[in-house]
Design a protein around this motif. Sequence first.
Motif, short mmCIF file in Angstrom:
data_model
loop_
_atom_site.label_atom_id
_atom_site.label_comp_id
_atom_site.label_asym_id
_atom_site.label_seq_id
_atom_site.Cartn_x
_atom_site.Cartn_y
_atom_site.Cartn_z
N SER A 181 0.78 -1.11 0.02
CA SER A 181 0.06 0.09 0.01
C SER A 181 0.97 1.25 0.05
CB SER A 181 -0.84 0.03 1.19
OG SER A 181 -0.14 0.06 2.48
N THR A 182 1.91 1.14 0.54
CA THR A 182 2.94 2.41 0.67
C THR A 182 3.69 2.55 -0.79
OG1 THR A 182 3.61 1.60 2.86
CG2 THR A 182 5.15 3.29 1.84
N ARG A 215 1.73 1.73 -3.49
CA ARG A 215 0.84 2.40 -4.45
C ARG A 215 0.60 3.57 -4.11
NH1 ARG A 215 -1.57 -2.91 -3.29
NH2 ARG A 215 -2.70 -2.05 -1.35
N THR A 216 0.78 4.15 -2.94
CA THR A 216 0.81 5.76 -2.51
C THR A 216 1.74 6.39 -3.18
OG1 THR A 216 -0.26 5.14 -0.25
CG2 THR A 216 0.73 7.36 -0.62
N HIS A 217 3.04 5.83 -3.16
CA HIS A 217 4.03 6.60 -4.16
C HIS A 217 3.63 6.73 -5.46
CE1 HIS A 217 7.20 7.27 -0.98
NE2 HIS A 217 7.36 6.30 -0.32
N PHE A 259 0.78 6.74 -6.83
CA PHE A 259 -0.03 7.78 -7.06
C PHE A 259 0.25 9.23 -6.88
CE2 PHE A 259 -3.49 10.49 -4.95
CZ PHE A 259 -4.43 10.42 -5.82
N LYS A 260 1.17 9.37 -5.89
CA LYS A 260 1.51 10.65 -5.75
C LYS A 260 2.29 11.15 -6.92
CE LYS A 260 1.28 11.10 -0.85
NZ LYS A 260 1.91 11.28 0.70
#
Length: 253
Positions: free
Chosen positions: A111-112, A114-116, A118-119
């Motif tokens: 999830s971390t 995926r967050t990177h 996305f950002k």
Amino acid sequence: MLGKEEFWDASVEELTKGYFYNSEKETYCCLVCQEVFQKGIIYPINNVLYEAEWAMKHHITDKHHSMLHHLLSLDRKYTGLSDIQKEVLTYFYQGLSDKEIAQLIEVGSTSTIRTHRFKLKEREKQSRVFLAIMDLVNRQKSGEEEFIPLHKGATMVDDRYAITSSEKEKVLNTYFKQGLDGALESFPSKEKRKIIILQHIIRKFDKNRIYTEPEVNGVLKKIFADFATLRRYLIEYGFMDRSKDCSQYWVKK
């Protein structure tokens, strides 16, 4: 290495490729170093003959690994990327899955990653809009002065580096009263003036040469009696670098 202007004036496409074509000289020029390949000449590489542009592509790979590698190696003030973002982008480029990347950087969760992802995608969108805005602004310029480009090793970048051509000329004329090849009258206390003086002094050094400390002192003594102060500020402001034992000095490129 080519001057900063060639690198910073390059288009996104040229930065991606790592070279640009000089139509006047009919040469392909590397944006990372000074290598040039002449159109119309065939270059032998690893027992294979290549025309100029293909020779340049091989040069980028052989000498600089890849343009992604070079661009990610730039200081954060140029990329705006943290070390972890650079690492993640490298793994994205290699085609690794979020799970594989999570294991490599030990974040413990996909999830971390995926967050990177996305950002970074959101930042890409913002960058495109910003480039469009600046393009429109630049088209409306009405003869205002351009700022002097930053040197690559510039440290603590702030409004001290907002230097126009006329500012630079005025300061140099004030402190080099005998002409630009003459001695420095005094070393200024104001930061912006220091930078202008150092920008001028660094041109006295060959950017492709390694100097000993006595050789550096010899060049600086001709400019100013307090050569140690000049040497210290050339290092501090990122115009020069030196070995840990201070036996070798070179211009930052």
